[in-house]
Design a protein around this motif. Structure first.
Motif, mmCIF file in Angstrom:
data_model
loop_
_atom_site.group_PDB
_atom_site.id
_atom_site.type_symbol
_atom_site.label_atom_id
_atom_site.label_comp_id
_atom_site.label_asym_id
_atom_site.label_seq_id
_atom_site.Cartn_x
_atom_site.Cartn_y
_atom_site.Cartn_z
ATOM 1 N N HIS A 33 0.853 -1.156 0.158
ATOM 2 C CA HIS A 33 -0.049 -0.123 0.029
ATOM 3 C C HIS A 33 0.686 1.430 -0.203
ATOM 4 O O HIS A 33 1.982 1.362 0.609
ATOM 5 C CB HIS A 33 -1.032 0.124 1.141
ATOM 6 C CG HIS A 33 -1.775 -1.149 1.131
ATOM 7 N ND1 HIS A 33 -2.868 -1.294 0.585
ATOM 8 C CD2 HIS A 33 -1.813 -2.105 2.146
ATOM 9 C CE1 HIS A 33 -3.443 -2.429 0.573
ATOM 10 N NE2 HIS A 33 -2.853 -3.150 1.682
ATOM 11 N N ARG A 86 -16.361 9.122 -1.878
ATOM 12 C CA ARG A 86 -15.659 7.730 -1.961
ATOM 13 C C ARG A 86 -16.580 6.913 -0.730
ATOM 14 O O ARG A 86 -17.015 7.430 0.148
ATOM 15 C CB ARG A 86 -14.325 7.560 -1.477
ATOM 16 C CG ARG A 86 -13.522 8.475 -2.438
ATOM 17 C CD ARG A 86 -12.016 8.289 -2.094
ATOM 18 N NE ARG A 86 -11.554 7.059 -2.984
ATOM 19 C CZ ARG A 86 -10.252 6.411 -2.902
ATOM 20 N NH1 ARG A 86 -9.492 6.803 -1.724
ATOM 21 N NH2 ARG A 86 -10.056 5.501 -3.494
ATOM 22 N N SER A 90 -12.784 3.400 1.821
ATOM 23 C CA SER A 90 -11.782 4.181 1.158
ATOM 24 C C SER A 90 -11.501 5.374 1.872
ATOM 25 O O SER A 90 -12.569 6.128 2.354
ATOM 26 C CB SER A 90 -11.818 4.244 -0.208
ATOM 27 O OG SER A 90 -12.207 2.885 -0.904
ATOM 28 N N ASP A 132 -8.307 0.459 -6.394
ATOM 29 C CA ASP A 132 -7.155 -0.017 -5.599
ATOM 30 C C ASP A 132 -5.887 0.274 -6.247
ATOM 31 O O ASP A 132 -5.915 0.461 -7.490
ATOM 32 C CB ASP A 132 -7.182 -1.692 -5.444
ATOM 33 C CG ASP A 132 -8.293 -2.315 -4.822
ATOM 34 O OD1 ASP A 132 -8.861 -1.635 -3.908
ATOM 35 O OD2 ASP A 132 -8.950 -3.339 -5.223
#
Length: 210
Positions: A33, A86, A90, A132
């Motif tokens: 991430h 969002r 998220s 993502d």
């Protein structure tokens, strides 16, 4: 004599050696991430790719289906609008980053609805939703983007025959000194459908190809 031979053999073994060096690609300190600051620069890089007009987007598919003059024929592409709200899973976009997009002129508008169909826009456009991002290694990242091509105002008119299009796109970027460089993209999912149909065609409302 034998002692001398053993000594010479040990000297020969000591002076002939093989050095094996293994070079490992640097790994990211963040795992798979990215931190928020790097995600923002990645999203900006993706919007700049859309801004070039070189991608055939979901909005372009809708315009092609309409067969009429549209924004793209006057500006070489359909307008790009970021869905700025969002889902709860998220992190929200920072107001400062959203403001910077307007200042840098990398998109044509923002929509604060969850669903592109609820956006107030009155022309066919490509509505972008960032999903993502995955670090493959320290220098390479994949970013998944959902595109919806739709004219929201026409779509809300239940008696109108309005087509929409959906694309799932995956970008690849490589790390650069000043951010991210575009390395390629691929379309993974294509969907098409209609916002409203006559009752006789209701069973063919949408279709999805992979």
């Amino acid at each position: 004599m034998r002692a001398a031979q053993r000594t010479n053999r040990r000297i020969a073994l000591a002076t002939v050696g093989i050095v094996l060096v293994v070079f490992a690609a640097p790994t990211s300190p963040y795992g798979s991430h990215l931190p928020l600051s790097e995600r923002e620069s990645l999203w900006t890089a993706a919007l700049q790719v859309y801004r070039t007009g070189h991608l055939f987007t979901a909005g372009d598919r809708v315009r092609q289906a309409f067969g009429e003059e549209s924004w793209s024929e006057r500006h070489n592409r359909e307008p790009i609008i970021l869905v700025a709200t969002r889902d709860s899973g998220s992190p929200a976009y920072s107001p400062a980053w959203l403001h910077s997009l307007r200042e840098r002129d990398v998109l044509d508008g923002l929509c604060y609805a969850f669903d592109p169909q609820e956006c107030p826009d009155t022309i066919a456009a490509t509505f972008i939703q960032f999903l993502d991002s995955e670090l493959l290694d320290y220098a390479t990242v994949h970013l998944t983007v959902q595109e919806t091509g739709i004219d929201p105002a026409r779509c809300r008119e239940e008696d109108d025959f309005v087509q929409w299009a959906f694309l799932g796109r995956k970008f690849e970027f490589t790390r650069a000194r000043s951010g991210w460089d575009f390395a390629g993209e691929e379309v993974s999912v294509i969907g098409e459908g209609w916002c409203a149909l006559p009752d006789s065609l209701e069973g063919t409302r949408s279709r999805v190809r992979r």
